[in-house]
Design a protein around this motif. Structure first.
Motif, PDB file in Angstrom:
ATOM      1  N   LEU A   1      -9.019 -36.122  -3.515  1.00  0.00           N
ATOM      2  CA  LEU A   1      -8.490 -34.794  -3.230  1.00  0.00           C
ATOM      3  C   LEU A   1      -9.577 -33.736  -3.372  1.00  0.00           C
ATOM      4  O   LEU A   1      -9.699 -32.829  -2.540  1.00  0.00           O
ATOM      5  N   ALA A   2     -10.387 -33.856  -4.427  1.00  0.00           N
ATOM      6  CA  ALA A   2     -11.483 -32.908  -4.642  1.00  0.00           C
ATOM      7  C   ALA A   2     -12.506 -33.003  -3.511  1.00  0.00           C
ATOM      8  O   ALA A   2     -13.026 -31.978  -3.037  1.00  0.00           O
ATOM      9  N   MET A   3     -12.813 -34.216  -3.082  1.00  0.00           N
ATOM     10  CA  MET A   3     -13.771 -34.395  -1.989  1.00  0.00           C
ATOM     11  C   MET A   3     -13.256 -33.787  -0.686  1.00  0.00           C
ATOM     12  O   MET A   3     -14.020 -33.184   0.078  1.00  0.00           O
ATOM     13  N   ALA A   4     -11.958 -33.910  -0.435  1.00  0.00           N
ATOM     14  CA  ALA A   4     -11.374 -33.342   0.776  1.00  0.00           C
ATOM     15  C   ALA A   4     -11.429 -31.818   0.745  1.00  0.00           C
ATOM     16  O   ALA A   4     -11.747 -31.174   1.761  1.00  0.00           O
ATOM     17  N   ALA A   5     -11.144 -31.235  -0.424  1.00  0.00           N
ATOM     18  CA  ALA A   5     -11.205 -29.778  -0.555  1.00  0.00           C
ATOM     19  C   ALA A   5     -12.636 -29.282  -0.377  1.00  0.00           C
ATOM     20  O   ALA A   5     -12.887 -28.273   0.296  1.00  0.00           O
ATOM     21  N   LEU A   6     -13.584 -29.989  -0.983  1.00  0.00           N
ATOM     22  CA  LEU A   6     -14.996 -29.609  -0.850  1.00  0.00           C
ATOM     23  C   LEU A   6     -15.457 -29.730   0.596  1.00  0.00           C
ATOM     24  O   LEU A   6     -16.183 -28.865   1.111  1.00  0.00           O
ATOM     25  N   ALA A   7     -15.023 -30.788   1.266  1.00  0.00           N
ATOM     26  CA  ALA A   7     -15.386 -30.971   2.672  1.00  0.00           C
ATOM     27  C   ALA A   7     -14.856 -29.824   3.524  1.00  0.00           C
ATOM     28  O   ALA A   7     -15.541 -29.334   4.429  1.00  0.00           O
ATOM     29  N   ALA A   8     -13.635 -29.370   3.242  1.00  0.00           N
ATOM     30  CA  ALA A   8     -13.056 -28.253   3.991  1.00  0.00           C
ATOM     31  C   ALA A   8     -13.875 -26.986   3.796  1.00  0.00           C
ATOM     32  O   ALA A   8     -14.126 -26.236   4.758  1.00  0.00           O
ATOM     33  N   LEU A   9     -14.317 -26.737   2.565  1.00  0.00           N
ATOM     34  CA  LEU A   9     -15.131 -25.551   2.288  1.00  0.00           C
ATOM     35  C   LEU A   9     -16.475 -25.636   2.990  1.00  0.00           C
ATOM     36  O   LEU A   9     -16.956 -24.650   3.570  1.00  0.00           O
ATOM     37  N   LEU A  10     -17.095 -26.813   2.954  1.00  0.00           N
ATOM     38  CA  LEU A  10     -18.412 -26.970   3.581  1.00  0.00           C
ATOM     39  C   LEU A  10     -18.323 -26.831   5.096  1.00  0.00           C
ATOM     40  O   LEU A  10     -19.134 -26.134   5.721  1.00  0.00           O
ATOM     41  N   VAL A  11     -17.330 -27.500   5.690  1.00  0.00           N
ATOM     42  CA  VAL A  11     -17.203 -27.464   7.142  1.00  0.00           C
ATOM     43  C   VAL A  11     -16.863 -26.061   7.628  1.00  0.00           C
ATOM     44  O   VAL A  11     -17.431 -25.572   8.621  1.00  0.00           O
ATOM     45  N   SER A  12     -15.952 -25.382   6.932  1.00  0.00           N
ATOM     46  CA  SER A  12     -15.535 -24.049   7.376  1.00  0.00           C
ATOM     47  C   SER A  12     -16.629 -23.006   7.191  1.00  0.00           C
ATOM     48  O   SER A  12     -16.541 -21.912   7.762  1.00  0.00           O
ATOM     49  N   ASN A  13     -17.666 -23.320   6.408  1.00  0.00           N
ATOM     50  CA  ASN A  13     -18.772 -22.378   6.209  1.00  0.00           C
ATOM     51  C   ASN A  13     -20.071 -22.893   6.825  1.00  0.00           C
ATOM     52  O   ASN A  13     -21.159 -22.516   6.413  1.00  0.00           O
ATOM     53  N   SER A  14     -19.936 -23.755   7.818  1.00  0.00           N
ATOM     54  CA  SER A  14     -21.099 -24.289   8.525  1.00  0.00           C
ATOM     55  C   SER A  14     -20.969 -23.977  10.013  1.00  0.00           C
ATOM     56  O   SER A  14     -20.070 -23.239  10.438  1.00  0.00           O
ATOM     57  N   GLY A  15     -21.844 -24.553  10.786  1.00  0.00           N
ATOM     58  CA  GLY A  15     -21.765 -24.370  12.221  1.00  0.00           C
ATOM     59  C   GLY A  15     -20.531 -24.998  12.826  1.00  0.00           C
ATOM     60  O   GLY A  15     -20.212 -24.761  14.009  1.00  0.00           O
ATOM     61  N   LEU A  16     -19.809 -25.790  12.040  1.00  0.00           N
ATOM     62  CA  LEU A  16     -18.581 -26.433  12.509  1.00  0.00           C
ATOM     63  C   LEU A  16     -17.339 -25.612  12.198  1.00  0.00           C
ATOM     64  O   LEU A  16     -16.220 -26.102  12.340  1.00  0.00           O
TER      65      LEU A  16
ATOM     66  N   GLY B   1     -15.952 -23.129  13.732  1.00  0.00           N
ATOM     67  CA  GLY B   1     -15.077 -22.970  14.890  1.00  0.00           C
ATOM     68  C   GLY B   1     -14.288 -24.228  15.178  1.00  0.00           C
ATOM     69  O   GLY B   1     -13.095 -24.169  15.511  1.00  0.00           O
ATOM     70  N   TRP B   2     -14.953 -25.385  15.045  1.00  0.00           N
ATOM     71  CA  TRP B   2     -14.258 -26.661  15.238  1.00  0.00           C
ATOM     72  C   TRP B   2     -13.153 -26.825  14.209  1.00  0.00           C
ATOM     73  O   TRP B   2     -12.058 -27.306  14.532  1.00  0.00           O
ATOM     74  N   TYR B   3     -13.426 -26.416  12.958  1.00  0.00           N
ATOM     75  CA  TYR B   3     -12.434 -26.557  11.888  1.00  0.00           C
ATOM     76  C   TYR B   3     -11.173 -25.754  12.221  1.00  0.00           C
ATOM     77  O   TYR B   3     -10.049 -26.259  12.065  1.00  0.00           O
ATOM     78  N   GLN B   4     -11.354 -24.528  12.691  1.00  0.00           N
ATOM     79  CA  GLN B   4     -10.199 -23.709  13.038  1.00  0.00           C
ATOM     80  C   GLN B   4      -9.426 -24.327  14.207  1.00  0.00           C
ATOM     81  O   GLN B   4      -8.185 -24.339  14.210  1.00  0.00           O
TER      82      GLN B   4
ATOM     83  N   PRO C   1      -5.076 -35.627   0.592  1.00  0.00           N
ATOM     84  CA  PRO C   1      -6.403 -35.232   1.093  1.00  0.00           C
ATOM     85  C   PRO C   1      -6.330 -34.510   2.438  1.00  0.00           C
ATOM     86  O   PRO C   1      -7.083 -33.559   2.677  1.00  0.00           O
ATOM     87  N   MET C   2      -5.439 -34.952   3.332  1.00  0.00           N
ATOM     88  CA  MET C   2      -5.291 -34.270   4.615  1.00  0.00           C
ATOM     89  C   MET C   2      -4.778 -32.853   4.412  1.00  0.00           C
ATOM     90  O   MET C   2      -5.232 -31.907   5.070  1.00  0.00           O
ATOM     91  N   PHE C   3      -3.816 -32.689   3.511  1.00  0.00           N
ATOM     92  CA  PHE C   3      -3.317 -31.352   3.194  1.00  0.00           C
ATOM     93  C   PHE C   3      -4.446 -30.473   2.658  1.00  0.00           C
ATOM     94  O   PHE C   3      -4.595 -29.309   3.057  1.00  0.00           O
ATOM     95  N   ALA C   4      -5.246 -31.042   1.741  1.00  0.00           N
ATOM     96  CA  ALA C   4      -6.350 -30.284   1.164  1.00  0.00           C
ATOM     97  C   ALA C   4      -7.366 -29.885   2.229  1.00  0.00           C
ATOM     98  O   ALA C   4      -7.841 -28.739   2.265  1.00  0.00           O
ATOM     99  N   PHE C   5      -7.715 -30.818   3.110  1.00  0.00           N
ATOM    100  CA  PHE C   5      -8.714 -30.524   4.137  1.00  0.00           C
ATOM    101  C   PHE C   5      -8.195 -29.464   5.104  1.00  0.00           C
ATOM    102  O   PHE C   5      -8.957 -28.590   5.549  1.00  0.00           O
ATOM    103  N   ALA C   6      -6.908 -29.517   5.441  1.00  0.00           N
ATOM    104  CA  ALA C   6      -6.351 -28.572   6.405  1.00  0.00           C
ATOM    105  C   ALA C   6      -6.102 -27.193   5.809  1.00  0.00           C
ATOM    106  O   ALA C   6      -6.054 -26.205   6.537  1.00  0.00           O
ATOM    107  N   ASN C   7      -5.963 -27.115   4.472  1.00  0.00           N
ATOM    108  CA  ASN C   7      -5.565 -25.848   3.863  1.00  0.00           C
ATOM    109  C   ASN C   7      -6.635 -25.187   2.996  1.00  0.00           C
ATOM    110  O   ASN C   7      -6.526 -23.992   2.709  1.00  0.00           O
ATOM    111  N   ALA C   8      -7.641 -25.944   2.553  1.00  0.00           N
ATOM    112  CA  ALA C   8      -8.611 -25.387   1.605  1.00  0.00           C
ATOM    113  C   ALA C   8      -9.787 -24.696   2.269  1.00  0.00           C
ATOM    114  O   ALA C   8     -10.580 -24.037   1.605  1.00  0.00           O
ATOM    115  N   GLY C   9      -9.927 -24.828   3.574  1.00  0.00           N
ATOM    116  CA  GLY C   9     -11.053 -24.212   4.264  1.00  0.00           C
ATOM    117  C   GLY C   9     -10.941 -22.693   4.282  1.00  0.00           C
ATOM    118  O   GLY C   9      -9.937 -22.144   4.736  1.00  0.00           O
TER     119      GLY C   9
END
Length: 389
Positions: free
Chosen positions: A20-35, A37-40, A268-276
């Motif tokens: 769960l922590a890894m999914a949340a961290l991944a959401a933060l990293l992806v949403s603050n990178s060149g990706l 727009g893809w995340y949104q 983890p899917m919930f975390a990735f979709a909501n933590a970004g």
């Protein structure tokens, strides 16, 4: 048997908390990178379900499917856990249930009061009063399991019971305060499904698939009724038979079967979709916004004061016993960990400000992530200062 079940449960929660922590961290990293727009685009990816042509059409973006349907499975599992604990678990006897029950109530009331005090006089922000009142069982138990012998087994049981009662309280809050524009015909359909589930249970029908089919129909009715659809998951779980009369338990078998799917996929899917949340241009004023500050203080201070204070009072009055083998410092450390609100706090935050214009989503995420992170770090620091036993 019970000990083996608890060991499997705790082990899974530990691993699930890490994922769960890894999914949340991944959401933060992806949403603050060149990706970013893809995340949104990913969270807004459209999905549509049609039944009978145009008779029933459900068209929603991915994040809504995750929050309404996938999380209904999580709430279904929560319902199974609540039933197990109250039927023959740690909450089946009044003497065992009184301390975590009062602690959970204190842990919901104080954070809500702190949030309300910080946002007093502002009608819209006050809608989020329940956000810091929740505890994330996967994260909190994951930390105590990683700490091993530094946390007595009695405190792990206490934390589990508090989190489960906390989840029950969150379910009641969602039903009472975050329900809008009710459709009476759809509520009637949901009630009929509920009565059918009751009839199956009273007839001692052991086929779990029949309960699940009725649960899906009820989920559709609840979704269309205006009540949040995840509550259908809890209601369905409460009617799954606890015993088949031959030494088996359909409810517990289903619970163990669902645990890995919920721990390693749904949450983890919930975390990735909501933590970004985009941190670009973030200023101190954003972190100190009343909504973010109220949530963070509610989780960090409110949970610790509410859970520990209510427990201390019950123990001092002789109405409950302190968990065996634990000193007050360890007990306080576990109470601080109750401030990790991540999953349920984000979920309630999404309901509180749904459909409103403004940057409420970002403020909620900053408060939840900040308060949960600080609670996790402080609780871990307190517990690691005690020698392992």
């Amino acid at each position: 048997m019970i000990r083996r079940s608890l060991q499997r449960f705790f082990a899974m929660e530990s691993a699930g908390g890490i994922v769960l922590a890894m999914a949340a961290l991944a959401a933060l990293l992806v949403s603050n990178s060149g990706l970013g727009g893809w995340y949104q685009s990913f969270t807004q990816f459209p999905g549509e379900l049609r039944i009978g042509g145009d008779w029933l059409v459900l068209a929603k973006p991915l994040i809504v499917w995750v929050n309404d349907l996938w999380m209904a499975v999580f709430f279904f599992l929560v319902g199974l856990e609540i039933k197990r604990e109250f039927v023959h678990g740690e909450l089946s006897q009044r003497s065992q249930a009184v301390l975590p029950a009062v602690a959970a109530l204190g842990g919901m009331a104080v954070p809500a009061l702190i949030y309300a005090a910080v946002n007093w006089g502002e009608a819209v922000p006050l809608r989020g009063w329940a956000i810091p009142a929740a505890t994330d069982i996967a994260f909190a138990l994951g930390i105590v399991m990683l700490l091993g012998a530094r946390v007595p087994a009695s405190l792990k049981v206490f934390l589990t019971a508090v989190a489960i009662i906390d989840d029950l309280g969150a379910i009641v809050v969602i039903a009472l305060f975050y329900t809008h524009q009710l459709s009476l015909p759809m509520l009637g359909g949901a009630l009929l499904c509920l009565l059918a589930l009751f009839a199956l249970n009273r007839a001692r029908v052991m086929r779990v698939d029949l309960y699940i089919v009725l649960g899906l129909v009820m989920w559709t009715c609840v979704l269309k009724s205006g009540v949040h659809a995840t509550l259908a998951g809890v209601a369905t779980a409460l009617f799954i038979p606890s015993s088949d009369g031959k030494g088996g338990s359909p409810a517990e078998d289903l619970e163990h079967g669902l645990h890995p799917w919920v721990a390693f996929l749904i949450l983890p899917m919930f975390a990735f979709a909501n933590a970004g949340v985009s941190l670009a241009g973030l200023k101190l004023a954003d972190l100190l916004h009343p909504i973010s500050l109220g949530i963070a203080l509610g989780l960090l201070l409110g949970k610790a004061v509410g859970v520990f204070g209510a427990s201390w009072l019950m123990i001092r009055l002789g109405l409950a016993e302190k968990p065996r083998g634990a000193d007050w410092v360890q007990f306080f450390g576990v109470c601080v960990l109750c401030g990790i609100g991540f999953t349920m706090s984000l979920f309630i935050g999404g309901l509180a400000f749904a459909g409103l214009d403004g940057d409420y989503d970002t403020r909620v995420k900053l408060g939840v992530l900040g308060g949960s992170l600080l609670s996790g770090l402080l609780g871990t620091l307190i517990l690691t200062r005690r020698p392992a036993r």
